[in-house]
Design a protein around this motif. Structure first.
Motif, PDB file in Angstrom:
ATOM      1  N   GLU A 222     -22.046  11.355  39.387  1.00 35.89           N
ATOM      2  CA  GLU A 222     -22.501  12.035  38.176  1.00 35.89           C
ATOM      3  C   GLU A 222     -21.390  12.085  37.130  1.00 35.89           C
ATOM      4  OE1 GLU A 222     -24.059  15.884  39.166  1.00 35.89           O
ATOM      5  OE2 GLU A 222     -25.750  15.036  40.280  1.00 35.89           O
ATOM      6  N   LYS A 223     -20.131  12.038  37.604  1.00 37.91           N
ATOM      7  CA  LYS A 223     -18.976  12.144  36.714  1.00 37.91           C
ATOM      8  C   LYS A 223     -18.412  10.788  36.310  1.00 37.91           C
ATOM      9  CE  LYS A 223     -17.710  16.395  39.047  1.00 37.91           C
ATOM     10  NZ  LYS A 223     -16.814  16.966  40.019  1.00 37.91           N
ATOM     11  N   SER A 224     -18.719   9.747  37.080  1.00 41.06           N
ATOM     12  CA  SER A 224     -18.154   8.426  36.841  1.00 41.06           C
ATOM     13  C   SER A 224     -19.173   7.356  37.208  1.00 41.06           C
ATOM     14  CB  SER A 224     -16.886   8.255  37.681  1.00 41.06           C
ATOM     15  OG  SER A 224     -16.335   6.982  37.516  1.00 41.06           O
ATOM     16  N   GLU A 225     -19.164   6.247  36.470  1.00 32.10           N
ATOM     17  CA  GLU A 225     -20.118   5.158  36.718  1.00 32.10           C
ATOM     18  C   GLU A 225     -19.878   4.482  38.065  1.00 32.10           C
ATOM     19  OE1 GLU A 225     -21.023   1.079  34.444  1.00 32.10           O
ATOM     20  OE2 GLU A 225     -21.075   2.881  33.182  1.00 32.10           O
ATOM     21  N   THR A 226     -18.603   4.292  38.431  1.00 31.87           N
ATOM     22  CA  THR A 226     -18.242   3.724  39.730  1.00 31.87           C
ATOM     23  C   THR A 226     -17.138   4.574  40.348  1.00 31.87           C
ATOM     24  OG1 THR A 226     -16.548   2.243  38.839  1.00 31.87           O
ATOM     25  CG2 THR A 226     -18.791   1.361  39.024  1.00 31.87           C
ATOM     26  N   VAL A 227     -17.071   4.542  41.667  1.00 30.43           N
ATOM     27  CA  VAL A 227     -16.072   5.306  42.389  1.00 30.43           C
ATOM     28  C   VAL A 227     -15.468   4.421  43.481  1.00 30.43           C
ATOM     29  CG1 VAL A 227     -15.651   7.320  43.851  1.00 30.43           C
ATOM     30  CG2 VAL A 227     -17.326   7.464  42.002  1.00 30.43           C
ATOM     31  N   GLU A 228     -14.146   4.208  43.411  1.00 27.47           N
ATOM     32  CA  GLU A 228     -13.434   3.537  44.500  1.00 27.47           C
ATOM     33  C   GLU A 228     -13.193   4.605  45.548  1.00 27.47           C
ATOM     34  OE1 GLU A 228     -12.273   0.305  44.796  1.00 27.47           O
ATOM     35  OE2 GLU A 228     -13.271  -0.206  42.916  1.00 27.47           O
ATOM     36  N   THR A 229     -13.641   4.376  46.774  1.00 27.72           N
ATOM     37  CA  THR A 229     -13.570   5.447  47.762  1.00 27.72           C
ATOM     38  C   THR A 229     -13.582   4.919  49.190  1.00 27.72           C
ATOM     39  OG1 THR A 229     -14.538   7.589  48.358  1.00 27.72           O
ATOM     40  CG2 THR A 229     -16.074   5.795  47.875  1.00 27.72           C
ATOM     41  N   LYS A 230     -13.347   5.835  50.072  1.00 28.41           N
ATOM     42  CA  LYS A 230     -13.456   5.577  51.497  1.00 28.41           C
ATOM     43  C   LYS A 230     -14.388   6.652  52.040  1.00 28.41           C
ATOM     44  CE  LYS A 230      -9.453   4.770  53.156  1.00 28.41           C
ATOM     45  NZ  LYS A 230      -8.144   4.911  53.781  1.00 28.41           N
ATOM     46  N   VAL A 231     -15.499   6.256  52.636  1.00 29.24           N
ATOM     47  CA  VAL A 231     -16.491   7.223  53.110  1.00 29.24           C
ATOM     48  C   VAL A 231     -16.771   7.060  54.597  1.00 29.24           C
ATOM     49  CG1 VAL A 231     -17.637   7.468  50.877  1.00 29.24           C
ATOM     50  CG2 VAL A 231     -18.476   5.791  52.505  1.00 29.24           C
ATOM     51  N   ARG A 232     -17.229   8.168  55.168  1.00 29.83           N
ATOM     52  CA  ARG A 232     -17.645   8.201  56.568  1.00 29.83           C
ATOM     53  C   ARG A 232     -19.153   8.435  56.555  1.00 29.83           C
ATOM     54  NH1 ARG A 232     -14.751   9.965  61.339  1.00 29.83           N
ATOM     55  NH2 ARG A 232     -16.245  10.652  62.894  1.00 29.83           N
ATOM     56  N   ALA A 233     -19.905   7.610  57.306  1.00 24.15           N
ATOM     57  CA  ALA A 233     -21.361   7.729  57.305  1.00 24.15           C
ATOM     58  C   ALA A 233     -21.966   7.128  58.563  1.00 24.15           C
ATOM     59  CB  ALA A 233     -21.936   7.025  56.078  1.00 24.15           C
ATOM     60  N   LYS A 234     -23.209   7.511  58.814  1.00 25.07           N
ATOM     61  CA  LYS A 234     -23.975   6.962  59.935  1.00 25.07           C
ATOM     62  C   LYS A 234     -24.795   5.781  59.439  1.00 25.07           C
ATOM     63  CE  LYS A 234     -27.369   8.118  63.442  1.00 25.07           C
ATOM     64  NZ  LYS A 234     -28.220   9.148  64.009  1.00 25.07           N
ATOM     65  N   VAL A 235     -24.807   4.700  60.216  1.00 23.82           N
ATOM     66  CA  VAL A 235     -25.573   3.497  59.883  1.00 23.82           C
ATOM     67  C   VAL A 235     -27.010   3.686  60.347  1.00 23.82           C
ATOM     68  CG1 VAL A 235     -25.812   1.018  60.267  1.00 23.82           C
ATOM     69  CG2 VAL A 235     -23.524   2.026  60.069  1.00 23.82           C
ATOM     70  N   LEU A 236     -27.944   3.554  59.400  1.00 19.36           N
ATOM     71  CA  LEU A 236     -29.372   3.683  59.721  1.00 19.36           C
ATOM     72  C   LEU A 236     -30.018   2.346  60.038  1.00 19.36           C
ATOM     73  CD1 LEU A 236     -30.524   6.213  56.983  1.00 19.36           C
ATOM     74  CD2 LEU A 236     -30.039   6.670  59.393  1.00 19.36           C
ATOM     75  N   ASP A 237     -29.559   1.284  59.339  1.00 18.55           N
ATOM     76  CA  ASP A 237     -30.199  -0.014  59.507  1.00 18.55           C
ATOM     77  C   ASP A 237     -29.193  -1.118  59.190  1.00 18.55           C
ATOM     78  OD1 ASP A 237     -32.267  -1.736  60.141  1.00 18.55           O
ATOM     79  OD2 ASP A 237     -33.426  -1.354  58.328  1.00 18.55           O
ATOM     80  N   VAL A 238     -29.431  -2.289  59.778  1.00 21.94           N
ATOM     81  CA  VAL A 238     -28.590  -3.475  59.576  1.00 21.94           C
ATOM     82  C   VAL A 238     -29.505  -4.658  59.365  1.00 21.94           C
ATOM     83  CG1 VAL A 238     -26.816  -4.956  60.603  1.00 21.94           C
ATOM     84  CG2 VAL A 238     -26.886  -2.545  61.199  1.00 21.94           C
ATOM     85  N   CYS A 239     -29.133  -5.563  58.489  1.00 21.69           N
ATOM     86  CA  CYS A 239     -29.924  -6.775  58.302  1.00 21.69           C
ATOM     87  C   CYS A 239     -30.025  -7.511  59.632  1.00 21.69           C
ATOM     88  CB  CYS A 239     -29.263  -7.679  57.259  1.00 21.69           C
ATOM     89  SG  CYS A 239     -30.053  -9.298  57.113  1.00 21.69           S
ATOM     90  N   PRO A 240     -31.247  -7.678  60.168  1.00 19.67           N
ATOM     91  CA  PRO A 240     -31.383  -8.342  61.452  1.00 19.67           C
ATOM     92  C   PRO A 240     -31.195  -9.858  61.383  1.00 19.67           C
ATOM     93  CG  PRO A 240     -33.539  -7.690  60.637  1.00 19.67           C
ATOM     94  CD  PRO A 240     -32.527  -7.163  59.675  1.00 19.67           C
ATOM     95  N   LYS A 241     -31.244 -10.425  60.171  1.00 18.67           N
ATOM     96  CA  LYS A 241     -31.069 -11.875  60.033  1.00 18.67           C
ATOM     97  C   LYS A 241     -29.613 -12.296  60.185  1.00 18.67           C
ATOM     98  CE  LYS A 241     -34.819 -13.690  57.257  1.00 18.67           C
ATOM     99  NZ  LYS A 241     -35.139 -14.333  55.984  1.00 18.67           N
ATOM    100  N   LYS A 242     -28.721 -11.637  59.415  1.00 14.48           N
ATOM    101  CA  LYS A 242     -27.316 -12.043  59.408  1.00 14.48           C
ATOM    102  C   LYS A 242     -26.331 -10.898  59.533  1.00 14.48           C
ATOM    103  CE  LYS A 242     -28.039 -15.085  55.702  1.00 14.48           C
ATOM    104  NZ  LYS A 242     -27.507 -15.775  54.547  1.00 14.48           N
ATOM    105  N   GLY A 243     -26.788  -9.673  59.405  1.00 14.64           N
ATOM    106  CA  GLY A 243     -25.858  -8.552  59.374  1.00 14.64           C
ATOM    107  C   GLY A 243     -25.168  -8.446  58.022  1.00 14.64           C
ATOM    108  N   CYS A 244     -25.833  -8.954  56.977  1.00 11.85           N
ATOM    109  CA  CYS A 244     -25.218  -9.059  55.648  1.00 11.85           C
ATOM    110  C   CYS A 244     -25.381  -7.812  54.798  1.00 11.85           C
ATOM    111  CB  CYS A 244     -25.746 -10.278  54.907  1.00 11.85           C
ATOM    112  SG  CYS A 244     -27.537 -10.292  54.694  1.00 11.85           S
ATOM    113  N   TRP A 245     -26.140  -6.808  55.238  1.00 12.30           N
ATOM    114  CA  TRP A 245     -26.250  -5.531  54.542  1.00 12.30           C
ATOM    115  C   TRP A 245     -26.496  -4.438  55.561  1.00 12.30           C
ATOM    116  CZ3 TRP A 245     -30.797  -3.287  55.779  1.00 12.30           C
ATOM    117  CH2 TRP A 245     -31.930  -4.095  55.960  1.00 12.30           C
TER     118      TRP A 245
END
Length: 157
Positions: free
Chosen positions: A52-75
């Motif tokens: 909300e304060k900046s258009e982009t943010v360079e960061t390091k985040v911790r999160a749980k993965v919900l889904d992975v591209c089953p074709k290549k793992g590309c997203w």
């Protein structure tokens, strides 16, 4: 003739090899791309307020993965909160993640922004995720989402 058959065999092998996500169990400590440290990682739930304060943010985040591209793992899709997800692509398409990372917690180093995703792109990702034709046809509006471009990802749990 032998050269043509040999070239065709190599092309087929390369295509088959690239059409699959990397193998592996995605154990804690495994990393993909540039190896990020876990120090200074923030909870991904803090990202919407930062954007909300900046258009982009360079960061390091911790999160749980919900889904992975089953074709290549590309997203991958990450859980931000109970109703919000974030979409992650790999910088320069330089690395992929195994499907075993689904359900695991990761630390991601990269750039976050809010992006409007076109209907065509949403349908493409739904096809990658092997959604039904009815689910794909139901996509009729672009969506805003939190988007990350990852330099590196490390599995933490």
């Amino acid at each position: 003739m032998k050269k043509i058959l040999f070239a065709a065999l190599i092309a087929l092998t390369a295509t088959a090899a690239q059409a699959q996500p990397p193998a592996g169990d995605a154990k804690p400590g495994d990393y993909y791309g540039e190896k990020p440290t876990t120090e200074g990682a923030i909870a991904i739930a803090e990202i919407p307020a930062k954007l909300e304060k900046s258009e982009t943010v360079e960061t390091k985040v911790r999160a749980k993965v919900l889904d992975v591209c089953p074709k290549k793992g590309c997203w991958v899709k990450l859980q931000v909160d109970d109703s919000t997800t974030a979409f992650v692509k790999m910088k320069d398409y330089a690395f992929f993640l195994p499907t075993a990372v689904k359900g695991k917690t990761v630390v991601l180093d990269g750039t976050a922004k809010i992006k409007t995703v076109s209907v065509a792109e949403l349908k493409h990702y739904a096809e990658d995720a092997k959604k039904s034709k009815a689910e794909i046809d139901a996509i009729t509006q672009p969506e805003k989402e939190i988007s990350f471009l990852a330099n590196g990802i490390v599995v933490v749990e």
